[in-house]
Motif scaffolding. Structure first.
Motif, PDB file in Angstrom:
ATOM      1  N   PHE A 144       8.194   7.223  10.708  1.00  0.00           N
ATOM      2  CA  PHE A 144       7.377   6.425   9.781  1.00  0.00           C
ATOM      3  C   PHE A 144       8.219   5.853   8.639  1.00  0.00           C
ATOM      4  O   PHE A 144       9.206   6.473   8.207  1.00  0.00           O
ATOM      5  CB  PHE A 144       6.237   7.284   9.223  1.00  0.00           C
ATOM      6  N   SER A 145       7.783   4.696   8.167  1.00  0.00           N
ATOM      7  CA  SER A 145       8.474   4.059   7.045  1.00  0.00           C
ATOM      8  C   SER A 145       8.326   4.914   5.778  1.00  0.00           C
ATOM      9  O   SER A 145       7.348   5.683   5.659  1.00  0.00           O
ATOM     10  CB  SER A 145       7.867   2.662   6.816  1.00  0.00           C
ATOM     11  N   ASN A 146       9.222   4.771   4.868  1.00  0.00           N
ATOM     12  CA  ASN A 146       9.178   5.447   3.545  1.00  0.00           C
ATOM     13  C   ASN A 146       8.736   6.901   3.629  1.00  0.00           C
ATOM     14  O   ASN A 146       7.835   7.317   2.895  1.00  0.00           O
ATOM     15  CB  ASN A 146       8.210   4.704   2.611  1.00  0.00           C
ATOM     16  N   ASN A 147       9.363   7.655   4.513  1.00  0.00           N
ATOM     17  CA  ASN A 147       8.804   8.994   4.802  1.00  0.00           C
ATOM     18  C   ASN A 147       9.227  10.108   3.830  1.00  0.00           C
ATOM     19  O   ASN A 147       8.639  11.178   3.842  1.00  0.00           O
ATOM     20  CB  ASN A 147       9.107   9.390   6.253  1.00  0.00           C
ATOM     21  N   GLU A 148      10.211   9.847   2.952  1.00  0.00           N
ATOM     22  CA  GLU A 148      10.765  10.953   2.143  1.00  0.00           C
ATOM     23  C   GLU A 148       9.685  11.664   1.330  1.00  0.00           C
ATOM     24  O   GLU A 148       9.623  12.894   1.328  1.00  0.00           O
ATOM     25  CB  GLU A 148      11.880  10.474   1.183  1.00  0.00           C
ATOM     26  N   ALA A 149       8.851  10.880   0.635  1.00  0.00           N
ATOM     27  CA  ALA A 149       7.840  11.488  -0.234  1.00  0.00           C
ATOM     28  C   ALA A 149       6.848  12.318   0.602  1.00  0.00           C
ATOM     29  O   ALA A 149       6.382  13.380   0.165  1.00  0.00           O
ATOM     30  CB  ALA A 149       7.089  10.410  -0.992  1.00  0.00           C
ATOM     31  N   LEU A 206      -4.137  24.340   4.481  1.00  0.00           N
ATOM     32  CA  LEU A 206      -4.323  23.415   5.604  1.00  0.00           C
ATOM     33  C   LEU A 206      -4.905  22.097   5.085  1.00  0.00           C
ATOM     34  O   LEU A 206      -4.540  21.012   5.561  1.00  0.00           O
ATOM     35  CB  LEU A 206      -5.231  24.059   6.659  1.00  0.00           C
ATOM     36  N   ALA A 207      -5.788  22.193   4.091  1.00  0.00           N
ATOM     37  CA  ALA A 207      -6.407  20.973   3.544  1.00  0.00           C
ATOM     38  C   ALA A 207      -5.336  20.076   2.918  1.00  0.00           C
ATOM     39  O   ALA A 207      -5.337  18.849   3.127  1.00  0.00           O
ATOM     40  CB  ALA A 207      -7.469  21.351   2.511  1.00  0.00           C
ATOM     41  N   GLU A 208      -4.406  20.673   2.178  1.00  0.00           N
ATOM     42  CA  GLU A 208      -3.328  19.876   1.555  1.00  0.00           C
ATOM     43  C   GLU A 208      -2.465  19.231   2.637  1.00  0.00           C
ATOM     44  O   GLU A 208      -2.076  18.072   2.541  1.00  0.00           O
ATOM     45  CB  GLU A 208      -2.424  20.783   0.712  1.00  0.00           C
ATOM     46  N   TYR A 209      -2.179  20.030   3.665  1.00  0.00           N
ATOM     47  CA  TYR A 209      -1.362  19.518   4.773  1.00  0.00           C
ATOM     48  C   TYR A 209      -2.047  18.317   5.438  1.00  0.00           C
ATOM     49  O   TYR A 209      -1.436  17.275   5.672  1.00  0.00           O
ATOM     50  CB  TYR A 209      -1.105  20.637   5.791  1.00  0.00           C
ATOM     51  N   LYS A 210      -3.364  18.487   5.714  1.00  0.00           N
ATOM     52  CA  LYS A 210      -4.101  17.414   6.401  1.00  0.00           C
ATOM     53  C   LYS A 210      -4.140  16.144   5.546  1.00  0.00           C
ATOM     54  O   LYS A 210      -3.992  15.033   6.052  1.00  0.00           O
ATOM     55  CB  LYS A 210      -5.520  17.875   6.723  1.00  0.00           C
ATOM     56  N   ALA A 211      -4.319  16.335   4.244  1.00  0.00           N
ATOM     57  CA  ALA A 211      -4.371  15.176   3.336  1.00  0.00           C
ATOM     58  C   ALA A 211      -3.023  14.443   3.360  1.00  0.00           C
ATOM     59  O   ALA A 211      -2.983  13.200   3.401  1.00  0.00           O
ATOM     60  CB  ALA A 211      -4.712  15.636   1.923  1.00  0.00           C
ATOM     61  N   ALA A 212      -1.923  15.207   3.378  1.00  0.00           N
ATOM     62  CA  ALA A 212      -0.592  14.578   3.397  1.00  0.00           C
ATOM     63  C   ALA A 212      -0.408  13.782   4.687  1.00  0.00           C
ATOM     64  O   ALA A 212       0.059  12.634   4.668  1.00  0.00           O
ATOM     65  CB  ALA A 212       0.489  15.650   3.266  1.00  0.00           C
ATOM     66  N   MET A 213      -0.791  14.377   5.802  1.00  0.00           N
ATOM     67  CA  MET A 213      -0.615  13.692   7.087  1.00  0.00           C
ATOM     68  C   MET A 213      -1.514  12.452   7.166  1.00  0.00           C
ATOM     69  O   MET A 213      -1.091  11.401   7.631  1.00  0.00           O
ATOM     70  CB  MET A 213      -0.922  14.635   8.263  1.00  0.00           C
ATOM     71  N   ASN A 214      -2.771  12.595   6.688  1.00  0.00           N
ATOM     72  CA  ASN A 214      -3.681  11.453   6.747  1.00  0.00           C
ATOM     73  C   ASN A 214      -3.144  10.290   5.916  1.00  0.00           C
ATOM     74  O   ASN A 214      -3.220   9.136   6.340  1.00  0.00           O
ATOM     75  CB  ASN A 214      -5.090  11.852   6.279  1.00  0.00           C
ATOM     76  N   SER A 215      -2.594  10.598   4.728  1.00  0.00           N
ATOM     77  CA  SER A 215      -2.023   9.504   3.911  1.00  0.00           C
ATOM     78  C   SER A 215      -0.903   8.831   4.676  1.00  0.00           C
ATOM     79  O   SER A 215      -0.778   7.610   4.663  1.00  0.00           O
ATOM     80  CB  SER A 215      -1.429   9.996   2.591  1.00  0.00           C
ATOM     81  N   LEU A 216      -0.056   9.634   5.325  1.00  0.00           N
ATOM     82  CA  LEU A 216       1.061   9.059   6.087  1.00  0.00           C
ATOM     83  C   LEU A 216       0.537   8.089   7.145  1.00  0.00           C
ATOM     84  O   LEU A 216       1.011   6.951   7.266  1.00  0.00           O
ATOM     85  CB  LEU A 216       1.875  10.177   6.746  1.00  0.00           C
ATOM     86  N   PHE A 217      -0.470   8.555   7.895  1.00  0.00           N
ATOM     87  CA  PHE A 217      -0.988   7.718   8.984  1.00  0.00           C
ATOM     88  C   PHE A 217      -1.632   6.429   8.453  1.00  0.00           C
ATOM     89  O   PHE A 217      -1.584   5.387   9.090  1.00  0.00           O
ATOM     90  CB  PHE A 217      -2.007   8.495   9.829  1.00  0.00           C
ATOM     91  N   GLU A 236       3.950   2.783   8.306  1.00  0.00           N
ATOM     92  CA  GLU A 236       3.993   2.201   9.653  1.00  0.00           C
ATOM     93  C   GLU A 236       5.077   2.861  10.488  1.00  0.00           C
ATOM     94  O   GLU A 236       6.072   3.335   9.931  1.00  0.00           O
ATOM     95  CB  GLU A 236       4.361   0.715   9.541  1.00  0.00           C
ATOM     96  N   ILE A 237       4.887   2.813  11.787  1.00  0.00           N
ATOM     97  CA  ILE A 237       5.932   3.313  12.676  1.00  0.00           C
ATOM     98  C   ILE A 237       7.027   2.243  12.742  1.00  0.00           C
ATOM     99  O   ILE A 237       6.745   1.075  12.995  1.00  0.00           O
ATOM    100  CB  ILE A 237       5.360   3.618  14.070  1.00  0.00           C
ATOM    101  N   VAL A 238       8.252   2.656  12.483  1.00  0.00           N
ATOM    102  CA  VAL A 238       9.368   1.706  12.439  1.00  0.00           C
ATOM    103  C   VAL A 238       9.926   1.542  13.857  1.00  0.00           C
ATOM    104  O   VAL A 238      10.359   2.538  14.460  1.00  0.00           O
ATOM    105  CB  VAL A 238      10.486   2.233  11.503  1.00  0.00           C
ATOM    106  N   PRO A 239       9.901   0.321  14.390  1.00  0.00           N
ATOM    107  CA  PRO A 239      10.430   0.139  15.746  1.00  0.00           C
ATOM    108  C   PRO A 239      11.885   0.625  15.829  1.00  0.00           C
ATOM    109  O   PRO A 239      12.691   0.326  14.951  1.00  0.00           O
ATOM    110  CB  PRO A 239      10.357  -1.379  15.962  1.00  0.00           C
ATOM    111  N   GLY A 240      12.176   1.409  16.842  1.00  0.00           N
ATOM    112  CA  GLY A 240      13.555   1.879  17.042  1.00  0.00           C
ATOM    113  C   GLY A 240      13.902   3.124  16.238  1.00  0.00           C
ATOM    114  O   GLY A 240      14.998   3.665  16.378  1.00  0.00           O
ATOM    115  N   ALA A 241      12.970   3.590  15.380  1.00  0.00           N
ATOM    116  CA  ALA A 241      13.287   4.783  14.572  1.00  0.00           C
ATOM    117  C   ALA A 241      13.254   6.026  15.445  1.00  0.00           C
ATOM    118  O   ALA A 241      12.622   6.046  16.501  1.00  0.00           O
ATOM    119  CB  ALA A 241      12.282   4.926  13.439  1.00  0.00           C
ATOM    120  N   GLY A 242      13.966   7.060  15.003  1.00  0.00           N
ATOM    121  CA  GLY A 242      13.983   8.294  15.785  1.00  0.00           C
ATOM    122  C   GLY A 242      14.337   9.484  14.919  1.00  0.00           C
ATOM    123  O   GLY A 242      14.533   9.352  13.706  1.00  0.00           O
ATOM    124  N   PHE A 243      14.451  10.611  15.569  1.00  0.00           N
ATOM    125  CA  PHE A 243      14.816  11.855  14.871  1.00  0.00           C
ATOM    126  C   PHE A 243      16.167  11.693  14.167  1.00  0.00           C
ATOM    127  O   PHE A 243      17.111  11.153  14.747  1.00  0.00           O
ATOM    128  CB  PHE A 243      14.883  12.989  15.895  1.00  0.00           C
TER     129      PHE A 243
END
Ligand SMILES: Cc1cc2nc3c(=O)[nH]c(=O)nc-3n(C[C@H](O)[C@H](O)[C@H](O)COP(=O)(O)O)c2cc1C
Length: 320
Positions: free
Chosen positions: A278-283, A294-305, A309-316
């Motif tokens: 994902f773009s700008n993933n550091e934060a 778990l609620a904090e975790y879910k909120a963080a993931m939902n904000s990310l989604f 955006e998924i960066v074309p060609g990005a990887g681990f």
């Protein structure tokens, strides 16, 4: 071309594999994280759950066994056969200190005489397909020549080579010269494994070894579950699909585990890979790591989604 999902202890158990197969698929073989039999039990409860046919519908799954005891390997394989498996994999790669000190995994590679006898027993004692997942040595890549000679004596379904030595763990870069030697010398069909994190990585390795048509991917797929599709057709998954996949794994763990903290830890094990595409993933990485509920975790993931955006060609990206 065949693509295999690498076994990854703590990540690629059946709940994960099932969700992956629904949302992404494109996998010719899923290898289970290792089963570690002992004299009393072939499969403990968790290991049994992982291989039960009802948990592995619609996928070709190869159970992996970690042992240096031929009787335990044979007994466990026979038990797996009762559940419908006709192919098993031997782990000769695990670099962890506790495993290596017991001369298992990559710790077994130094015991060449015992290893040869072990392979002789399992190949003559079982009428099942057996593949081997190996590193190129314990202390030095110079060990690999002798290992290939031993492996060449046995009719393996395939020899999966992760071209690192035990001492590398997952550091340093795969030793492609050693893999090239294997390509020349191995009588067994070869599968390449190691550091394929992007389509570019895949194309580079593929270009070097055009005769190899089996590839096993681990961290690259955990980070980018759409990687194989991207390699094959250039398509990138949308956020919604990745979110649905993530939520399916989460729902699975919620049904299985009661402690919300443990569910969160389990989810972090794979989502901290997933954020890499994902773009700008550091934060978000910081926020996910810091989540205490778990609620904090879910909120963080939902904000990310929602926000990135998924960066074309990005990887681990391996840790520095
Ligand atoms: C967290 C983790 C767990 C792993 N568990 C296993 C395992 O159970 N059995 C195994 O053979 N390899 C295991 N491996 C190694 C992977 O299967 C694979 O060989 C390695 O990650 C290199 O491939 P990659 O660069 O595509 O990730 C594990 C690796 C990691 C990082």
């Amino acid at each position: 071309m065949k693509f295999y999902f690498a076994p990854m202890e703590g990540v690629t158990k059946y709940l994960y594999r099932e969700a992956f197969n629904i949302y992404f698929g494109n996998i010719d073989k899923y290898f289970t994280p290792f089963i570690s039999p002992d004299k009393n039990t072939c499969l403990n409860k968790k290991e049994l759950n992982d291989i039960l046919p009802e948990h592995n519908q619609g996928m070709y799954v190869v159970p992996q066994i970690l042992t240096n005891d031929a009787d335990d390997f044979i007994m466990t394989s026979c038990e797996l056969k009762k559940y419908g498996y006709n192919e098993v994999n031997l782990n000769l790669g695990c670099p962890s200190g506790t495993v290596v000190s017991k001369k298992r995994g990559s710790g077994f590679l130094k015991e060449t005489k015992v290893l040869d006898e072990f392979l002789d027993r399992i190949f003559s004692g079982l009428d099942m397909k057996i593949s081997v997942k190996t590193r190129i040595g314990k202390d030095s890549p110079d060990e690999f020549d002798g290992l290939i000679e031993i492996y060449n004596k046995y009719p393996m379904e395939e020899l999966i080579v992760h071209p690192r030595i035990q001492k590398d763990f997952y550091r340093n870069t795969p030793n492609l010269k050693a893999f090239a030697d294997a390509v020349k010398k191995s009588k067994n069909p070869l599968c390449y494994n190691g550091d394929i994190f992007t389509a570019e990585d895949f194309n580079r390795i593929r270009g070097m070894f055009p005769e190899i048509d089996m590839y096993m991917l681990g961290r690259g797929l955990i980070a980018n579950p759409g990687l194989i599709n991207f390699i094959k057709s250039g398509d990138i998954p949308d956020n919604q699909t990745v979110k649905q996949f993530h939520d399916k794994v989460l729902d699975g763990y919620k049904k299985l585990m009661f402690d919300e903290k443990n569910i969160m830890f389990k989810m972090k094990e794979f989502s901290l890979y997933l954020v890499h595409i994902f773009s700008n993933n550091e934060a978000y990485i910081r926020r996910i790591k810091k989540s205490k509920t778990l609620a904090e975790y879910k909120a963080a993931m939902n904000s990310l989604f929602i926000e990135q955006e998924i960066v074309p060609g990005a990887g681990f990206i391996p840790p520095a």
